[in-house]
Design a protein around this motif. Structure first.
Motif, PDB file in Angstrom:
ATOM      1  N   VAL A   1       0.878  -1.087  -0.085  1.00 16.28           N
ATOM      2  CA  VAL A   1       0.095   0.231  -0.023  1.00 16.28           C
ATOM      3  C   VAL A   1       0.849   1.301  -0.150  1.00 16.28           C
ATOM      4  O   VAL A   1       1.831   1.290   0.769  1.00 16.28           O
ATOM      5  N   ARG A   2       0.608   2.211  -0.876  1.00 17.34           N
ATOM      6  CA  ARG A   2       1.354   3.289  -0.952  1.00 17.34           C
ATOM      7  C   ARG A   2       0.660   4.671  -0.850  1.00 17.34           C
ATOM      8  O   ARG A   2       0.113   5.335  -1.773  1.00 17.34           O
ATOM      9  N   SER A   3       1.043   5.107   0.382  1.00 21.62           N
ATOM     10  CA  SER A   3       0.496   6.841   0.813  1.00 21.62           C
ATOM     11  C   SER A   3      -0.993   6.961   0.148  1.00 21.62           C
ATOM     12  O   SER A   3      -1.254   7.763  -0.373  1.00 21.62           O
ATOM     13  N   VAL A   4      -1.848   6.089   0.832  1.00 19.06           N
ATOM     14  CA  VAL A   4      -3.245   6.274   0.581  1.00 19.06           C
ATOM     15  C   VAL A   4      -3.875   7.222   1.307  1.00 19.06           C
ATOM     16  O   VAL A   4      -3.612   7.195   2.664  1.00 19.06           O
ATOM     17  N   ASP A   5      -4.541   8.083   0.730  1.00 20.30           N
ATOM     18  CA  ASP A   5      -5.550   9.042   1.581  1.00 20.30           C
ATOM     19  C   ASP A   5      -6.841   8.426   1.173  1.00 20.30           C
ATOM     20  O   ASP A   5      -7.418   8.257   0.265  1.00 20.30           O
ATOM     21  N   LEU A   6      -7.751   8.433   2.423  1.00 22.46           N
ATOM     22  CA  LEU A   6      -9.032   7.780   2.094  1.00 22.46           C
ATOM     23  C   LEU A   6     -10.036   8.405   3.092  1.00 22.46           C
ATOM     24  O   LEU A   6      -9.723   8.532   4.291  1.00 22.46           O
ATOM     25  N   ASP A   7     -11.107   8.916   2.782  1.00 25.78           N
ATOM     26  CA  ASP A   7     -12.197   9.076   3.687  1.00 25.78           C
ATOM     27  C   ASP A   7     -13.441   8.510   3.382  1.00 25.78           C
ATOM     28  O   ASP A   7     -14.221   8.409   2.262  1.00 25.78           O
ATOM     29  N   ILE A   8     -14.263   8.057   4.513  1.00 26.05           N
ATOM     30  CA  ILE A   8     -15.601   7.520   4.403  1.00 26.05           C
ATOM     31  C   ILE A   8     -16.343   7.889   5.383  1.00 26.05           C
ATOM     32  O   ILE A   8     -15.886   7.824   6.602  1.00 26.05           O
ATOM     33  N   GLU A   9     -17.635   8.330   4.961  1.00 22.20           N
ATOM     34  CA  GLU A   9     -18.449   9.124   6.009  1.00 22.20           C
ATOM     35  C   GLU A   9     -19.112   8.046   6.927  1.00 22.20           C
ATOM     36  O   GLU A   9     -19.378   6.737   6.297  1.00 22.20           O
ATOM     37  N   SER A  10     -19.677   8.519   8.162  1.00 23.06           N
ATOM     38  CA  SER A  10     -20.358   7.494   8.850  1.00 23.06           C
ATOM     39  C   SER A  10     -21.701   7.024   8.473  1.00 23.06           C
ATOM     40  O   SER A  10     -22.529   7.665   7.770  1.00 23.06           O
ATOM     41  N   GLY A  11     -21.793   5.682   8.406  1.00 22.85           N
ATOM     42  CA  GLY A  11     -23.058   5.079   7.969  1.00 22.85           C
ATOM     43  C   GLY A  11     -22.855   4.830   6.541  1.00 22.85           C
ATOM     44  O   GLY A  11     -23.880   4.155   6.209  1.00 22.85           O
TER      45      GLY A  11
ATOM     46  N   ARG B   1     -28.779   0.225  11.461  1.00 23.53           N
ATOM     47  CA  ARG B   1     -28.116   0.490  12.731  1.00 23.53           C
ATOM     48  C   ARG B   1     -27.028   1.921  12.391  1.00 23.53           C
ATOM     49  O   ARG B   1     -26.644   2.300  13.068  1.00 23.53           O
ATOM     50  N   GLY B   2     -26.996   2.414  11.104  1.00 21.97           N
ATOM     51  CA  GLY B   2     -26.063   3.463  10.792  1.00 21.97           C
ATOM     52  C   GLY B   2     -24.853   2.840  11.171  1.00 21.97           C
ATOM     53  O   GLY B   2     -23.904   3.656  11.257  1.00 21.97           O
ATOM     54  N   THR B   3     -24.469   1.667  10.860  1.00 26.70           N
ATOM     55  CA  THR B   3     -23.123   1.206  10.890  1.00 26.70           C
ATOM     56  C   THR B   3     -22.266   1.617   9.644  1.00 26.70           C
ATOM     57  O   THR B   3     -22.691   1.099   8.564  1.00 26.70           O
ATOM     58  N   THR B   4     -20.995   2.057   9.789  1.00 24.14           N
ATOM     59  CA  THR B   4     -20.151   2.196   8.628  1.00 24.14           C
ATOM     60  C   THR B   4     -19.718   0.667   7.857  1.00 24.14           C
ATOM     61  O   THR B   4     -19.092   0.019   9.238  1.00 24.14           O
ATOM     62  N   LEU B   5     -19.812   0.349   6.985  1.00 22.27           N
ATOM     63  CA  LEU B   5     -19.737  -0.955   6.494  1.00 22.27           C
ATOM     64  C   LEU B   5     -18.513  -0.908   5.266  1.00 22.27           C
ATOM     65  O   LEU B   5     -18.643  -0.081   4.433  1.00 22.27           O
ATOM     66  N   VAL B   6     -17.473  -1.411   5.655  1.00 26.69           N
ATOM     67  CA  VAL B   6     -16.262  -1.487   4.619  1.00 26.69           C
ATOM     68  C   VAL B   6     -16.151  -2.828   4.125  1.00 26.69           C
ATOM     69  O   VAL B   6     -15.508  -3.494   5.004  1.00 26.69           O
ATOM     70  N   LEU B   7     -16.083  -3.464   2.849  1.00 27.26           N
ATOM     71  CA  LEU B   7     -16.004  -4.674   2.446  1.00 27.26           C
ATOM     72  C   LEU B   7     -14.951  -4.644   1.280  1.00 27.26           C
ATOM     73  O   LEU B   7     -14.812  -3.927   0.402  1.00 27.26           O
ATOM     74  N   VAL B   8     -14.147  -5.652   1.606  1.00 29.50           N
ATOM     75  CA  VAL B   8     -12.937  -5.808   0.320  1.00 29.50           C
ATOM     76  C   VAL B   8     -13.457  -6.979  -0.422  1.00 29.50           C
ATOM     77  O   VAL B   8     -14.091  -8.110   0.238  1.00 29.50           O
TER      78      VAL B   8
END
Length: 222
Positions: A21-31, A192-199
């Motif tokens: 992984v090389r210098s990743v910038d990433l933003d993911i909002e709540s929910g 639930r308003g849960t933030t979900l991140v899947l690969v």
């Protein structure tokens, strides 16, 4: 909810250092329900491991709800993961000698902040959330693959995490069961308003996400 800044992961090999992984910038909002996609070896699982506090970055920061998780002590990071992050992996990884109810209860028992009765009551509620409260007394070998995955999801939700992470959580399941599990995860995220991140490497599944993050050769690409 989730912010990565300059996130880098480098492995030492016999051929020299390899940047996964090389210098990743990433933003993911709540929910948000976000899918991280890329070819095998693209760095997506390495990225998820750093986000979840399982694999220490070579460089950069991961902030969850404003907390820089890699600035915490080892004990502090473990407590944070248990309280704020739920994990669903490719395999259910249930403890074979424990009932479904006890497998689900494990994160709360590790936290040590609830009575035994309260833990078991919540574990039964989480099994009900995934449609398996009638299987509370069953051992893993008595459950189908899909049922085992539902128990794993219930376990991941035991401490009401703000962030739920999945690394190819349905890749070993048949298509029908895969659709059911993905629908369940989406419903959980919404309700639930849960933030979900899947690969995932499955573009059809990724298309159902609110946001798709493409990664290639360790870099997030447009």
């Amino acid at each position: 909810m989730l912010a990565c800044r300059g996130l880098t992961k480098q492995y030492e090999t016999d051929r020299g250092p390899v940047a996964a992984v090389r210098s990743v910038d990433l933003d993911i909002e709540s929910g948000c329900y976000a899918a991280i996609v890329g070819r095998s070896g693209s760095g997506k699982s390495s990225l998820l491991g750093m986000i979840g506090g399982l694999s220490r970055p070579t460089g950069g920061r991961v902030l969850i709800g404003g907390t820089d998780i890699w600035a915490l002590s080892e004990a502090g990071a473990a407590a944070f993961r248990n309280a704020r992050i739920g994990f669903v992996f490719q395999f259910a990884s249930l403890l074979p000698n424990l009932r479904a109810l006890d497998n689900v209860a494990l994160p709360a028992r590790l936290a040590g902040t609830m009575s035994r009765r309260a833990i078991l009551e919540r574990a039964l509620e989480r099994l009900a959330d995934v449609g398996l409260d009638s299987h509370a007394e069953a051992f893993p070998f008595e459950l189908s693959s899909g049922e085992q995955r539902r128990v794993a999801i219930a376990r991941a939700l035991m401490n009401d995490p703000a962030l739920l992470l999945g690394d190819e959580p349905t890749s070993d399941l048949d298509e029908q069961t895969e659709r059911e599990i993905m629908a369940l995860l989406r419903d959980i995220s919404r309700s639930r308003g849960t933030t979900l991140v899947l690969v995932t490497h499955n573009l059809a599944l990724a298309a159902q996400a609110q946001r798709i993050v493409h990664i290639a050769d360790g870099v997030v690409v447009p």
